[in-house]
Design an enzyme around this catalytic site. Structure first.
Site, PDB file in Angstrom:
ATOM      1  N   ASP A  10       4.078  -4.714  -3.081  1.00  0.00           N
ATOM      2  CA  ASP A  10       4.344  -5.976  -2.350  1.00  0.00           C
ATOM      3  C   ASP A  10       4.125  -7.167  -3.297  1.00  0.00           C
ATOM      4  O   ASP A  10       3.268  -8.010  -3.083  1.00  0.00           O
ATOM      5  CB  ASP A  10       3.445  -6.092  -1.111  1.00  0.00           C
ATOM      6  CG  ASP A  10       1.971  -6.196  -1.462  1.00  0.00           C
ATOM      7  OD1 ASP A  10       1.233  -6.842  -0.681  1.00  0.00           O
ATOM      8  OD2 ASP A  10       1.539  -5.672  -2.524  1.00  0.00           O
ATOM      9  N   ASP A  14      -0.455  -8.947  -9.196  1.00  0.00           N
ATOM     10  CA  ASP A  14      -1.052  -7.712  -9.717  1.00  0.00           C
ATOM     11  C   ASP A  14      -0.124  -6.516  -9.529  1.00  0.00           C
ATOM     12  O   ASP A  14      -0.123  -5.581 -10.357  1.00  0.00           O
ATOM     13  CB  ASP A  14      -2.437  -7.458  -9.121  1.00  0.00           C
ATOM     14  CG  ASP A  14      -2.454  -7.495  -7.603  1.00  0.00           C
ATOM     15  OD1 ASP A  14      -1.621  -8.195  -7.000  1.00  0.00           O
ATOM     16  OD2 ASP A  14      -3.313  -6.808  -7.029  1.00  0.00           O
ATOM     17  N   ASP A  15       0.720  -6.560  -8.468  1.00  0.00           N
ATOM     18  CA  ASP A  15       1.766  -5.533  -8.336  1.00  0.00           C
ATOM     19  C   ASP A  15       2.719  -5.618  -9.528  1.00  0.00           C
ATOM     20  O   ASP A  15       3.156  -4.599 -10.074  1.00  0.00           O
ATOM     21  CB  ASP A  15       2.587  -5.764  -7.077  1.00  0.00           C
ATOM     22  CG  ASP A  15       1.774  -5.767  -5.803  1.00  0.00           C
ATOM     23  OD1 ASP A  15       1.116  -6.786  -5.532  1.00  0.00           O
ATOM     24  OD2 ASP A  15       1.783  -4.749  -5.095  1.00  0.00           O
ATOM     25  N   ASN A  39       1.878  -9.115   0.683  1.00  0.00           N
ATOM     26  CA  ASN A  39       1.517 -10.436   0.139  1.00  0.00           C
ATOM     27  C   ASN A  39       2.452 -11.513   0.677  1.00  0.00           C
ATOM     28  O   ASN A  39       2.047 -12.645   0.905  1.00  0.00           O
ATOM     29  CB  ASN A  39       1.617 -10.425  -1.393  1.00  0.00           C
ATOM     30  CG  ASN A  39       0.426  -9.762  -2.031  1.00  0.00           C
ATOM     31  OD1 ASN A  39      -0.712 -10.005  -1.629  1.00  0.00           O
ATOM     32  ND2 ASN A  39       0.672  -8.900  -2.984  1.00  0.00           N
ATOM     33  N   THR A 130       0.650   0.097  -3.660  1.00  0.00           N
ATOM     34  CA  THR A 130      -0.242  -1.017  -4.037  1.00  0.00           C
ATOM     35  C   THR A 130      -0.121  -2.172  -3.038  1.00  0.00           C
ATOM     36  O   THR A 130      -0.410  -3.329  -3.355  1.00  0.00           O
ATOM     37  CB  THR A 130       0.092  -1.536  -5.448  1.00  0.00           C
ATOM     38  OG1 THR A 130       1.424  -2.078  -5.434  1.00  0.00           O
ATOM     39  CG2 THR A 130      -0.025  -0.436  -6.482  1.00  0.00           C
ATOM     40  N   ASN A 164     -12.183  -8.072   1.353  1.00  0.00           N
ATOM     41  CA  ASN A 164     -11.834  -9.420   0.869  1.00  0.00           C
ATOM     42  C   ASN A 164     -11.102 -10.217   1.963  1.00  0.00           C
ATOM     43  O   ASN A 164     -11.268 -11.410   2.102  1.00  0.00           O
ATOM     44  CB  ASN A 164     -11.008  -9.374  -0.426  1.00  0.00           C
ATOM     45  CG  ASN A 164      -9.736  -8.543  -0.288  1.00  0.00           C
ATOM     46  OD1 ASN A 164      -9.408  -8.068   0.799  1.00  0.00           O
ATOM     47  ND2 ASN A 164      -9.016  -8.364  -1.408  1.00  0.00           N
ATOM     48  N   GLU A 170     -10.317  -4.727   3.297  1.00  0.00           N
ATOM     49  CA  GLU A 170      -9.511  -5.183   2.148  1.00  0.00           C
ATOM     50  C   GLU A 170      -8.101  -5.465   2.669  1.00  0.00           C
ATOM     51  O   GLU A 170      -7.622  -4.831   3.621  1.00  0.00           O
ATOM     52  CB  GLU A 170      -9.527  -4.075   1.081  1.00  0.00           C
ATOM     53  CG  GLU A 170      -8.722  -4.352  -0.157  1.00  0.00           C
ATOM     54  CD  GLU A 170      -7.249  -4.016   0.044  1.00  0.00           C
ATOM     55  OE1 GLU A 170      -6.953  -3.087   0.806  1.00  0.00           O
ATOM     56  OE2 GLU A 170      -6.402  -4.717  -0.514  1.00  0.00           O
ATOM     57  N   PHE A 171      -7.374  -6.373   2.006  1.00  0.00           N
ATOM     58  CA  PHE A 171      -6.109  -6.866   2.552  1.00  0.00           C
ATOM     59  C   PHE A 171      -5.074  -5.775   2.820  1.00  0.00           C
ATOM     60  O   PHE A 171      -4.474  -5.741   3.894  1.00  0.00           O
ATOM     61  CB  PHE A 171      -5.508  -7.929   1.601  1.00  0.00           C
ATOM     62  CG  PHE A 171      -4.144  -8.377   2.033  1.00  0.00           C
ATOM     63  CD1 PHE A 171      -3.004  -7.887   1.403  1.00  0.00           C
ATOM     64  CD2 PHE A 171      -3.991  -9.250   3.105  1.00  0.00           C
ATOM     65  CE1 PHE A 171      -1.736  -8.270   1.821  1.00  0.00           C
ATOM     66  CE2 PHE A 171      -2.718  -9.638   3.537  1.00  0.00           C
ATOM     67  CZ  PHE A 171      -1.599  -9.158   2.891  1.00  0.00           C
ATOM     68  N   ASN A 172      -4.824  -4.882   1.859  1.00  0.00           N
ATOM     69  CA  ASN A 172      -3.760  -3.886   2.046  1.00  0.00           C
ATOM     70  C   ASN A 172      -4.002  -3.008   3.277  1.00  0.00           C
ATOM     71  O   ASN A 172      -3.072  -2.589   3.947  1.00  0.00           O
ATOM     72  CB  ASN A 172      -3.622  -2.990   0.808  1.00  0.00           C
ATOM     73  CG  ASN A 172      -3.005  -3.708  -0.366  1.00  0.00           C
ATOM     74  OD1 ASN A 172      -2.356  -4.745  -0.196  1.00  0.00           O
ATOM     75  ND2 ASN A 172      -3.226  -3.198  -1.570  1.00  0.00           N
ATOM     76  N   HIS A 245      -5.940  -5.868  -9.509  1.00  0.00           N
ATOM     77  CA  HIS A 245      -6.173  -4.730  -8.606  1.00  0.00           C
ATOM     78  C   HIS A 245      -5.174  -3.587  -8.825  1.00  0.00           C
ATOM     79  O   HIS A 245      -5.545  -2.467  -9.107  1.00  0.00           O
ATOM     80  CB  HIS A 245      -6.025  -5.178  -7.139  1.00  0.00           C
ATOM     81  CG  HIS A 245      -6.867  -6.332  -6.729  1.00  0.00           C
ATOM     82  ND1 HIS A 245      -8.218  -6.222  -6.442  1.00  0.00           N
ATOM     83  CD2 HIS A 245      -6.541  -7.635  -6.522  1.00  0.00           C
ATOM     84  CE1 HIS A 245      -8.673  -7.412  -6.078  1.00  0.00           C
ATOM     85  NE2 HIS A 245      -7.698  -8.274  -6.113  1.00  0.00           N
ATOM     86  N   ASP A 246      -3.901  -3.878  -8.633  1.00  0.00           N
ATOM     87  CA  ASP A 246      -2.901  -2.808  -8.477  1.00  0.00           C
ATOM     88  C   ASP A 246      -2.707  -1.976  -9.735  1.00  0.00           C
ATOM     89  O   ASP A 246      -2.439  -0.777  -9.665  1.00  0.00           O
ATOM     90  CB  ASP A 246      -1.567  -3.416  -8.030  1.00  0.00           C
ATOM     91  CG  ASP A 246      -1.683  -4.059  -6.658  1.00  0.00           C
ATOM     92  OD1 ASP A 246      -0.904  -4.970  -6.360  1.00  0.00           O
ATOM     93  OD2 ASP A 246      -2.573  -3.651  -5.882  1.00  0.00           O
TER      94      ASP A 246
HETATM   95  O1  RIB Z   1      -6.678  -6.830  -1.889  1.00  0.00           O
HETATM   96  C1  RIB Z   1      -5.889  -6.735  -3.044  1.00  0.00           C
HETATM   97  C2  RIB Z   1      -4.518  -6.264  -2.712  1.00  0.00           C
HETATM   98  O2  RIB Z   1      -3.896  -7.196  -1.832  1.00  0.00           O
HETATM   99  C3  RIB Z   1      -3.592  -6.182  -3.942  1.00  0.00           C
HETATM  100  O3  RIB Z   1      -2.692  -5.122  -3.769  1.00  0.00           O
HETATM  101  C4  RIB Z   1      -2.858  -7.489  -3.915  1.00  0.00           C
HETATM  102  O4  RIB Z   1      -1.555  -7.401  -4.483  1.00  0.00           O
HETATM  103  C5  RIB Z   1      -2.736  -7.738  -2.435  1.00  0.00           C
HETATM  104  O5  RIB Z   1      -1.623  -6.993  -1.974  1.00  0.00           O
HETATM  105 CA    CA Z   2      -0.302  -5.489  -3.883  1.00  0.00          CA
END
Ligand code: RIB
Ligand code: CA
Length: 316
Positions: A10, A14-15, A39, A130, A164, A170-172, A245-246
């Site tokens: 997404d 970082d992707d 994202n 990711t 986060n 965590e977001f994903n 991250h990814d």
């Molecule tokens: O929490 C980090 C994740 O959320 C990463 O994959 C970043 O790209 C966002 O998608």
């Molecule tokens: Ca991502």
């Protein structure tokens, strides 16, 4: 033999670096890229995936768009998380990128994943999500046999200490907890490369200087990504250096010694008021349930950044 991966992304800064690492490392064969809303909305993450693939020369692989929305919950994007967006309005703000050099594969991401995995040999493919896990669960539901056929799932997502997007999540994972719960509960092995690990993968000033010193147009793009992502990351999460991250999930596939793991029972909370989207991780056997998956714990920082820098040189 290079390890064949399907990246489900997404983008997201970082992707983008994860795609670059996969394309630039000789031990990885990037077989396909699929996009998911996360994202940013699907149209933006898909366009960004195409632009990054064009930038790094991954122009001969299928790229398919996937889920526009999560399975059950309302959609959230990076911009609605915590206090603001770390990826910008486009989802990949910062340097100019090339227009896509390829059309999208006409299949849905889930169909592409199923077609590749079922046409391949046993354990031929590793799935590397990711972003939110919506495409992965849709693929599982489209063809349950992929759970046995896929070598493993190595995903960026979750955390066993603190989230986060919320203190628990965590977001994903939070972006589609019901999808994540099904992915972690399935019979395949899931390696959770969560924030506990990825927060070790920070782009320090010294690392940025090493990348800048490569001196190619793509190295300049990466430095600008790190500048943009880093500035917003600091303002949103008060971290002085941005965690990439990814790319840690791809690094785990490349060389497992770079991302050390521990066996654990991992389940995703989908009912909790305050804990919705938490990846509950039991290293001690408290539940008496089998250690079904792996949780990433320790990063070899130097080896990780050597992989990234070598990949930038390779695709430049
Ligand atoms: O929490 C980090 C994740 O959320 C990463 O994959 C970043 O790209 C966002 O998608
Ligand atoms: Ca991502």
């Amino acid at each position: 033999m290079p390890k064949k991966i399907i990246l489900d992304v997404d983008p997201g800064h970082d992707d983008a670096i994860a795609i670059l690492l996969a394309q630039g490392n000789p031990d990885i064969e990037l077989a396909a890229i699929t996009s998911v809303a996360g994202n940013q909305i699907l149209e933006k993450t898909t366009y960004n995936a195409q632009r990054v693939a064009t930038l790094v020369g991954a122009t001969d692989i299928p790229i398919a768009a996937g889920a526009k929305y999560p399975l059950m919950r309302e959609q959230i994007t990076d911009g609605e998380v915590v206090a603001g967006s770390v990826h910008g309005v486009s989802g990949l703000d910062g340097p100019e990128l090339p227009e896509p050099a390829m059309d999208l594969d006409p299949r849905h991401a889930a169909e592409l994943i199923v077609d590749l995995v079922m046409a391949g040999e046993q354990d031929e493919y590793t799935l590397v999500p990711t972003g939110p896990l919506t495409n992965i669960v849709l693929a599982m539901r489209l063809e349950p046999k992929i759970v046995d056929r896929v070598k493993e799932v190595v995903l960026m997502g979750g955390a066993y200490t603190q989230g986060n997007a919320t203190p628990a999540a965590e977001f994903n994972i939070l972006a589609d907890p019901e999808a994540a719960a099904a992915v972690f509960a399935a019979e395949w092995q899931v390696t959770m490369v969560g924030l506990d690990l990825t927060h070790q993968a920070v782009a320090t000033p010294e690392i940025k200087e090493r990348i800048r010193a490569i001196g190619t147009p793509i190295s300049r793009v990466v430095v600008e990504w790190l500048d943009f992502f880093g500035a917003n990351y600091d303002s949103v999460w008060k971290m002085p250096y941005p965690p990439i991250h990814d790319a840690c999930a791809v690094a785990r596939v490349i060389n497992p010694s770079v991302v050390q793991v521990k066996e654990a029972f991992i389940a995703v909370e989908t009912q909790g008021k305050w804990t919705y989207g938490e990846t509950v991780t039991d290293f001690l056997g408290s539940y008496g349930l089998p250690f079904n998956n792996l949780a990433a714990t320790t990063l070899d920082f130097d080896a990780f950044w050597d992989l990234i820098i070598d990949a930038i040189k390779q695709v430049s």
